[in-house]
Scaffold this motif. Structure first.
Motif, PDB file in Angstrom:
ATOM      1  N   LEU A 245       0.850  -1.190   0.000  1.00 55.43           N
ATOM      2  CA  LEU A 245       0.000   0.000   0.000  1.00 55.43           C
ATOM      3  C   LEU A 245       0.887   1.243   0.000  1.00 55.43           C
ATOM      4  N   ASP A 246       1.349   1.597  -1.199  1.00 54.46           N
ATOM      5  CA  ASP A 246       2.208   2.755  -1.395  1.00 54.46           C
ATOM      6  C   ASP A 246       1.512   3.711  -2.359  1.00 54.46           C
ATOM      7  N   LEU A 247       2.212   4.736  -2.790  1.00 56.66           N
ATOM      8  CA  LEU A 247       1.629   5.762  -3.647  1.00 56.66           C
ATOM      9  C   LEU A 247       0.973   5.177  -4.894  1.00 56.66           C
TER      10      LEU A 247
ATOM     11  N   PHE B 181       3.455  -4.218   2.830  1.00 57.14           N
ATOM     12  CA  PHE B 181       4.087  -2.913   3.041  1.00 57.14           C
ATOM     13  C   PHE B 181       2.995  -1.857   3.112  1.00 57.14           C
ATOM     14  N   CYS B 182       3.224  -0.828   3.913  1.00 55.72           N
ATOM     15  CA  CYS B 182       2.306   0.315   3.979  1.00 55.72           C
ATOM     16  C   CYS B 182       3.126   1.542   4.329  1.00 55.72           C
ATOM     17  N   ASP B 183       2.996   2.597   3.515  1.00 58.83           N
ATOM     18  CA  ASP B 183       3.734   3.822   3.805  1.00 58.83           C
ATOM     19  C   ASP B 183       2.752   4.925   4.223  1.00 58.83           C
ATOM     20  N   ALA B 184       3.234   6.141   4.303  1.00 62.30           N
ATOM     21  CA  ALA B 184       2.410   7.262   4.760  1.00 62.30           C
ATOM     22  C   ALA B 184       1.226   7.514   3.839  1.00 62.30           C
ATOM     23  N   THR B 185       1.404   7.316   2.532  1.00 63.03           N
ATOM     24  CA  THR B 185       0.265   7.525   1.635  1.00 63.03           C
ATOM     25  C   THR B 185      -0.789   6.446   1.857  1.00 63.03           C
ATOM     26  N   GLY B 186      -0.372   5.233   2.197  1.00 57.50           N
ATOM     27  CA  GLY B 186      -1.322   4.174   2.528  1.00 57.50           C
ATOM     28  C   GLY B 186      -2.104   4.509   3.781  1.00 57.50           C
ATOM     29  N   LEU B 187      -1.403   4.986   4.818  1.00 58.31           N
ATOM     30  CA  LEU B 187      -2.094   5.402   6.044  1.00 58.31           C
ATOM     31  C   LEU B 187      -3.029   6.572   5.760  1.00 58.31           C
ATOM     32  N   GLY B 188      -2.593   7.459   4.874  1.00 61.22           N
ATOM     33  CA  GLY B 188      -3.451   8.590   4.500  1.00 61.22           C
ATOM     34  C   GLY B 188      -4.739   8.137   3.845  1.00 61.22           C
TER      35      GLY B 188
END
Length: 130
Positions: free
Chosen positions: A28-30, A59-66
């Motif tokens: 879950l990235d950009l 995987f999960c980055d800040a855009t995923g959390l957003g």
């Protein structure tokens, strides 16, 4: 639980009465957020109760959390029931570090909807595998 046909390897959607469960897998990235946002926005608009299950994520980055925060905020804003199903310590840590605990309210397993009886017996386990 009834499978709702989709042609997306990163999103599986099931319906169990009033509850819609969206299972997200992959990273879950950009790139995936841009791909999934219209689908999840539609589910938020159409569902009275939405659970997003991120247990299969690699995987999960800040855009995923957003994206998850966006969905939670919109679901609650229209009075829909929201739940995030997450048992991965690294994602839970990101949620805590970003202060999104109160908004996302992660739980390790799917919770029954408030006010509805909880299914019991062997058939219930088969119908509610999440």
């Amino acid at each position: 639980m009834q499978l709702i046909p989709r042609h997306d390897p990163h999103l599986t959607v099931r319906s169990a009465g009033a509850l819609t469960v969206a299972v997200v897998c992959g990273e879950l990235d950009l790139v995936l957020v841009r791909h999934l946002r219209p689908e999840l926005d539609a589910l938020v608009r159409e569902s009275g109760a939405l659970a997003v299950d991120v247990r299969p994520l690699a995987f999960c980055d800040a855009t995923g959390l957003g994206l998850l925060a966006h969905c939670a905020r919109n679901a609650r804003g229209r009075g829909a029931h929201w739940q995030l199903v997450c048992d991965q310590p690294w994602i839970l840590r990101l949620i805590r570090l970003t202060g999104l605990d109160d908004l996302l309210r992660p739980a390790p397993a799917l919770r029954p909807l408030p006010g509805l009886p909880r299914p019991v017996g062997p058939r219930a386990r088969a119908e509610h595998p999440v």
